[in-house]
Design an enzyme around this catalytic site. Structure first.
Site, PDB file in Angstrom:
ATOM      1  N   ASN A 137     103.510   6.486   5.749  1.00 29.36           N
ATOM      2  CA  ASN A 137     103.722   6.035   6.948  1.00 29.36           C
ATOM      3  C   ASN A 137     103.656   4.339   7.484  1.00 29.36           C
ATOM      4  O   ASN A 137     103.408   3.795   6.373  1.00 29.36           O
ATOM      5  CB  ASN A 137     102.349   6.378   7.783  1.00 29.36           C
ATOM      6  CG  ASN A 137     102.151   7.878   8.123  1.00 29.36           C
ATOM      7  OD1 ASN A 137     103.040   8.316   8.811  1.00 29.36           O
ATOM      8  ND2 ASN A 137     101.015   8.564   7.855  1.00 29.36           N
ATOM      9  N   HIS A 161     105.487  23.996  16.071  1.00 32.33           N
ATOM     10  CA  HIS A 161     105.818  24.169  17.397  1.00 32.33           C
ATOM     11  C   HIS A 161     107.249  24.613  17.427  1.00 32.33           C
ATOM     12  O   HIS A 161     108.027  24.363  18.518  1.00 32.33           O
ATOM     13  CB  HIS A 161     106.006  22.558  17.924  1.00 32.33           C
ATOM     14  CG  HIS A 161     104.635  21.822  17.760  1.00 32.33           C
ATOM     15  ND1 HIS A 161     104.359  20.822  17.281  1.00 32.33           N
ATOM     16  CD2 HIS A 161     103.212  22.684  17.983  1.00 32.33           C
ATOM     17  CE1 HIS A 161     103.064  20.230  16.804  1.00 32.33           C
ATOM     18  NE2 HIS A 161     102.269  21.668  17.586  1.00 32.33           N
ATOM     19  N   ASP A 192     113.102  19.477  15.601  1.00 30.78           N
ATOM     20  CA  ASP A 192     114.662  19.017  15.475  1.00 30.78           C
ATOM     21  C   ASP A 192     115.321  19.852  14.343  1.00 30.78           C
ATOM     22  O   ASP A 192     116.719  19.662  14.572  1.00 30.78           O
ATOM     23  CB  ASP A 192     114.664  17.502  15.351  1.00 30.78           C
ATOM     24  CG  ASP A 192     113.772  16.905  13.954  1.00 30.78           C
ATOM     25  OD1 ASP A 192     113.976  17.709  13.024  1.00 30.78           O
ATOM     26  OD2 ASP A 192     113.310  16.008  14.294  1.00 30.78           O
ATOM     27  N   THR A 220     103.486  10.987  10.351  1.00 34.86           N
ATOM     28  CA  THR A 220     102.491  11.406  11.216  1.00 34.86           C
ATOM     29  C   THR A 220     101.047  10.697  10.825  1.00 34.86           C
ATOM     30  O   THR A 220     100.711  10.688  10.100  1.00 34.86           O
ATOM     31  CB  THR A 220     102.484  13.122  11.073  1.00 34.86           C
ATOM     32  OG1 THR A 220     101.276  13.570  12.241  1.00 34.86           O
ATOM     33  CG2 THR A 220     102.333  13.303   9.770  1.00 34.86           C
ATOM     34  N   SER A 221     100.325  10.680  12.321  1.00 32.25           N
ATOM     35  CA  SER A 221      98.868  10.093  12.011  1.00 32.25           C
ATOM     36  C   SER A 221      98.080  11.432  12.045  1.00 32.25           C
ATOM     37  O   SER A 221      96.933  11.257  11.826  1.00 32.25           O
ATOM     38  CB  SER A 221      98.810   9.400  13.204  1.00 32.25           C
ATOM     39  OG  SER A 221      99.057   9.841  14.388  1.00 32.25           O
TER      40      SER A 221
END
Ligand code: ZN
EC number: 2.3.1.286
Length: 248
Positions: free
Chosen positions: A214, A120, A105, A189-190
């Site tokens: 988290n 990514h 994003d 994030t896991s």
């Protein structure tokens, strides 16, 4: 809870080369839906079809209409939240050096962080498939599908489609940074998807402390991370920063 915020504030304050590893959870408060998991984009669209480079190359107009147009609308309006802003504050304080993110994003850069590794790629920019020119997604004219560059080449997101590989340079640099940091914040994030999943492991093996922020425990909790600060990224960041003010 207050004790763990105090502990996190102390640990972050004493770090000299901190790194953050972030995922979809940090952008949820900015209205960006996650790709994976419940309510995620890939629950509505099959990633191996609409997220695959082969489909895009065969039918760019269709992928633009079904997937990218909606994402563009969401990303055009999204603003960094307190989680992103908190990380920008940590950079200004000289504590946080780099962010490694799985997100596409572009919100970390918008918040003011200057060194962001995007595994990514991102959807905040589009790239011409012919001349390589990059155009801000917000400035792309989508009245014609697929949208095109001035040279008439087709525009594609500057992200990594399924079927494409993560740029080696990003991967190498992340590994180096993970192995040299003294503290890693894992936020939203896991960390179960490679190559991101490997980063906290590398950091820990090289002596860094791993702190997780988290909403729920993850596979890292109690194994890789020293502790978990449970909660939403923005709220937790605000509390930690407030606590850090007492230490200055
Ligand atoms: Zn072009």
């Amino acid at each position: 809870m207050q004790d763990i915020i105090k502990q996190a504030a102390k640990d972050i304050f004493s770090a000299k080369k901190a790194v953050a590893l972030t995922g979809a959870g940090i952008s949820v408060e900015s209205g960006i839906p996650p790709f994976r998991g419940k309510g995620g984009i890939w629950e509505k669209f099959d990633p191996m079809t609409f997220g695959h480079i082969d489909t895009f190359e065969k039918n760019p107009a269709q992928v633009w209409k079904i997937l990218i147009k909606d994402l563009k609308e969401i990303i055009d309006q999204a603003k960094p939240n307190d989680g992103h802003k908190g990380l920008a504050v940590l950079e200004k304080m000289g504590i946080l050096k780099t962010i490694i993110t799985q997100n596409v994003d572009g919100l970390h850069q918008m918040a003011g962080n200057t060194d962001v590794i995007e595994f990514h790629g991102n959807c905040a920019w589009q790239r011409c498939m012919d001349c390589g020119r990059k155009i801000k997604t917000a400035e792309v004219d989508i009245s014609v599908m697929p949208p095109r560059c001035q040279c008439s080449g087709i525009l594609r997101p500057d992200w990594v489609f399924f079927g494409e590989s993560i740029p080696m340079a990003s991967l190498h640099r992340s590994q180096q940074i993970a192995s040299a940091c003294d503290l890693m914040l894992v936020i939203g994030t896991s960390a179960i998807v490679q190559p991101a999943a490997y980063m906290p492991v590398i950091a820990k093996e090289n002596g860094a402390k791993i702190i997780e922020i988290n909403p729920e425990a993850t596979p890292l909790t109690g194994k890789i991370s020293a502790y978990l600060v449970k909660g939403k990224a923005g709220q937790v960041m605000n509390e930690i920063l407030k606590e850090m003010e007492q230490l200055i």
